[in-house]
Scaffold this motif. Structure first.
Motif, mmCIF file in Angstrom:
data_model
loop_
_atom_site.group_PDB
_atom_site.id
_atom_site.type_symbol
_atom_site.label_atom_id
_atom_site.label_comp_id
_atom_site.label_asym_id
_atom_site.label_seq_id
_atom_site.Cartn_x
_atom_site.Cartn_y
_atom_site.Cartn_z
ATOM 1 N N LEU A 162 -6.243 -5.846 6.197
ATOM 2 C CA LEU A 162 -6.934 -4.556 6.120
ATOM 3 C C LEU A 162 -6.295 -3.535 7.062
ATOM 4 N N LEU A 163 -5.826 -4.008 8.210
ATOM 5 C CA LEU A 163 -5.168 -3.104 9.149
ATOM 6 C C LEU A 163 -3.869 -2.562 8.562
ATOM 7 N N GLY A 164 -3.101 -3.418 7.888
ATOM 8 C CA GLY A 164 -1.870 -2.958 7.246
ATOM 9 C C GLY A 164 -2.131 -1.922 6.176
ATOM 10 N N VAL A 165 -3.175 -2.133 5.387
ATOM 11 C CA VAL A 165 -3.542 -1.176 4.341
ATOM 12 C C VAL A 165 -3.918 0.169 4.949
ATOM 13 N N SER A 166 -4.768 0.144 5.969
ATOM 14 C CA SER A 166 -5.236 1.406 6.562
ATOM 15 C C SER A 166 -4.094 2.153 7.242
ATOM 16 N N GLN A 167 -3.169 1.443 7.873
ATOM 17 C CA GLN A 167 -2.067 2.129 8.545
ATOM 18 C C GLN A 167 -1.135 2.800 7.547
ATOM 19 N N ALA A 168 -0.875 2.141 6.413
ATOM 20 C CA ALA A 168 -0.025 2.761 5.395
ATOM 21 C C ALA A 168 -0.667 4.031 4.843
ATOM 22 N N LEU A 169 -1.981 4.016 4.674
ATOM 23 C CA LEU A 169 -2.679 5.190 4.156
ATOM 24 C C LEU A 169 -2.813 6.284 5.210
ATOM 25 N N MET A 170 -2.781 5.895 6.478
ATOM 26 C CA MET A 170 -2.872 6.891 7.551
ATOM 27 C C MET A 170 -1.599 7.707 7.672
ATOM 28 N N TYR A 171 -0.486 7.001 7.853
ATOM 29 C CA TYR A 171 0.733 7.738 8.201
ATOM 30 C C TYR A 171 1.561 8.154 6.986
ATOM 31 N N GLY A 172 1.404 7.480 5.864
ATOM 32 C CA GLY A 172 2.217 7.810 4.702
ATOM 33 C C GLY A 172 2.230 9.289 4.342
ATOM 34 N N PRO A 173 1.062 9.952 4.289
ATOM 35 C CA PRO A 173 1.065 11.359 3.860
ATOM 36 C C PRO A 173 1.424 12.373 4.954
ATOM 37 N N VAL A 174 1.537 11.946 6.210
ATOM 38 C CA VAL A 174 1.674 12.924 7.297
ATOM 39 C C VAL A 174 2.942 13.745 7.159
ATOM 40 N N LEU A 175 4.091 13.073 7.082
ATOM 41 C CA LEU A 175 5.361 13.795 7.092
ATOM 42 C C LEU A 175 5.485 14.710 5.892
ATOM 43 N N THR A 233 0.834 -1.213 0.000
ATOM 44 C CA THR A 233 0.000 0.000 0.000
ATOM 45 C C THR A 233 0.860 1.250 0.000
ATOM 46 N N ALA A 234 1.960 1.214 0.760
ATOM 47 C CA ALA A 234 2.853 2.372 0.785
ATOM 48 C C ALA A 234 3.437 2.641 -0.601
ATOM 49 N N LEU A 235 3.770 1.583 -1.339
ATOM 50 C CA LEU A 235 4.296 1.762 -2.692
ATOM 51 C C LEU A 235 3.240 2.309 -3.640
ATOM 52 N N ALA A 236 1.996 1.954 -3.391
ATOM 53 C CA ALA A 236 0.904 2.413 -4.263
ATOM 54 C C ALA A 236 0.299 3.732 -3.790
ATOM 55 N N LEU A 237 0.850 4.308 -2.727
ATOM 56 C CA LEU A 237 0.235 5.493 -2.123
ATOM 57 C C LEU A 237 0.072 6.671 -3.083
ATOM 58 N N PRO A 238 1.067 7.003 -3.925
ATOM 59 C CA PRO A 238 0.856 8.134 -4.850
ATOM 60 C C PRO A 238 -0.359 7.949 -5.754
ATOM 61 N N ALA A 239 -0.542 6.723 -6.250
ATOM 62 C CA ALA A 239 -1.703 6.470 -7.115
ATOM 63 C C ALA A 239 -3.002 6.575 -6.329
ATOM 64 N N VAL A 240 -2.991 6.090 -5.101
ATOM 65 C CA VAL A 240 -4.198 6.168 -4.269
ATOM 66 C C VAL A 240 -4.540 7.622 -3.975
#
Length: 306
Positions: A194-207, A143-150
């Motif tokens: 599902l928890l791994g997916v949601s956590q990557a989407l939660m913190y990925g954009p913060v910094l 999910t972290a790798l796909a974050l820009p597309a998401v």
């Protein structure tokens, strides 16, 4: 933290202007204050009773109060504070710091609690507990790798939606695990993914979101501060929510071992509340972004009262 402070000073010199002096006193005060707070919370009354714990917490609070005053003084004399007060006036930075602490408090607690649950209830060893989390970890990485597309689809509301999703997953985990004994329930692995997916989407954009609204001269300091909060959150999660986990397990009929599923359910419910708090702050950051960039504080000048 000192390395990141030096990076910030070097960045200021690179873009023109004199590098700011390092705040070694502030770094020492912050380190001492955090140590005095985290150690008693981690060891609890097992370190000699309640009195030493309360004494260390009181001392930590006093040291951190001195640290706060020293940061204002350092900025007035044009040093580079460890935690620049002018940067903290930027709403995105304040919110991002709290979001980081909330996220890693829940993250550290969850890994600790799941390891104890797996070994005490599901009958696996330490490596078996790691294997059970492989789906969670793989989902996070993918999910972290796909974050820009998401993010191109979900925009500035990515963190809010992910935090609400994590809240739902954690509550479902509490219901699924509570009362189980022996083999893990079939729904456990899908929920962990599902928890791994949601956590990557939660913190990925913060910094990235926070640093984009941080002045160049304080970028290194802000990055170091977020790293410090990550480590602090991990420690506090194990100390505080781990304590909730074991207290709830011990209060269950049959003893601590039999009560591990109930303790896990109680602890992840608390973590669901932390996820909701994260969602609230993410919503404020998203709305602030919709209204334009935050006011970016300028480099402190000698004698400034900012």
């Amino acid at each position: 933290m000192l390395i990141s402070t030096r990076v910030g000073a070097a960045a200021q010199a690179a873009v023109g202007g004199d590098p700011l002096a390092l705040d070694l006193r502030g770094a020492a005060l912050l380190g001492a204050g955090l140590l005095l707070v985290v150690v008693p919370l981690t060891l609890g009354t097992g370190a000699g009773g309640l009195v030493p714990v309360l004494a260390m917490l009181a001392a930590g609070r006093a040291v951190l109060a001195v640290f706060a005053r020293s940061q204002r003084a350092a900025e007035r004399r044009s040093a580079l504070p460890v935690v620049p007060p002018s940067v903290l006036r930027t709403p995105a930075v304040r919110h991002g710091m709290i979001m980081t602490l909330l996220f890693f408090t829940g993250y550290g607690a969850f890994l600790y609690e799941f390891s104890a649950l797996s070994q005490g209830t599901f009958g696996v060893d330490a490596w078996g507990a790691v294997v059970m989390l492989l789906g969670f970890g793989a989902a996070f990485v993918v999910t972290a790798l796909a974050l820009p597309a998401v993010e191109r689809r979900t925009g500035r509301w990515t963190m809010t939606g992910a935090a609400i999703g994590q809240t739902a997953v954690l509550l479902r985990l509490a219901v699924t695990v509570n009362g189980t004994h022996g083999a893990p329930p079939p729904a456990l692995q899908p929920l962990l993914i599902l928890l791994g997916v949601s956590q990557a989407l939660m913190y990925g954009p913060v910094l990235r979101t926070v640093l984009s609204r941080t002045p160049t001269w304080a970028a290194g300091v802000a990055g170091g501060l977020f790293t410090t909060l990550q480590q602090l959150g991990l420690g506090l999660g194990v100390a505080l929510l781990g304590g909730v986990f074991h207290a709830a397990a011990s209060a269950t009929t049959g003893g601590p071992a039999a009560g591990l599923p109930h303790g896990f359910a109680v602890a992840v419910t608390v973590q669901a509340v932390l996820a909701l708090a994260f969602a609230f702050l993410a919503t404020r950051v998203a709305r602030a972004g919709a209204g334009g960039p935050d006011m970016i504080p300028t480099r402190p000048e000698p004698g400034s009262t900012a």
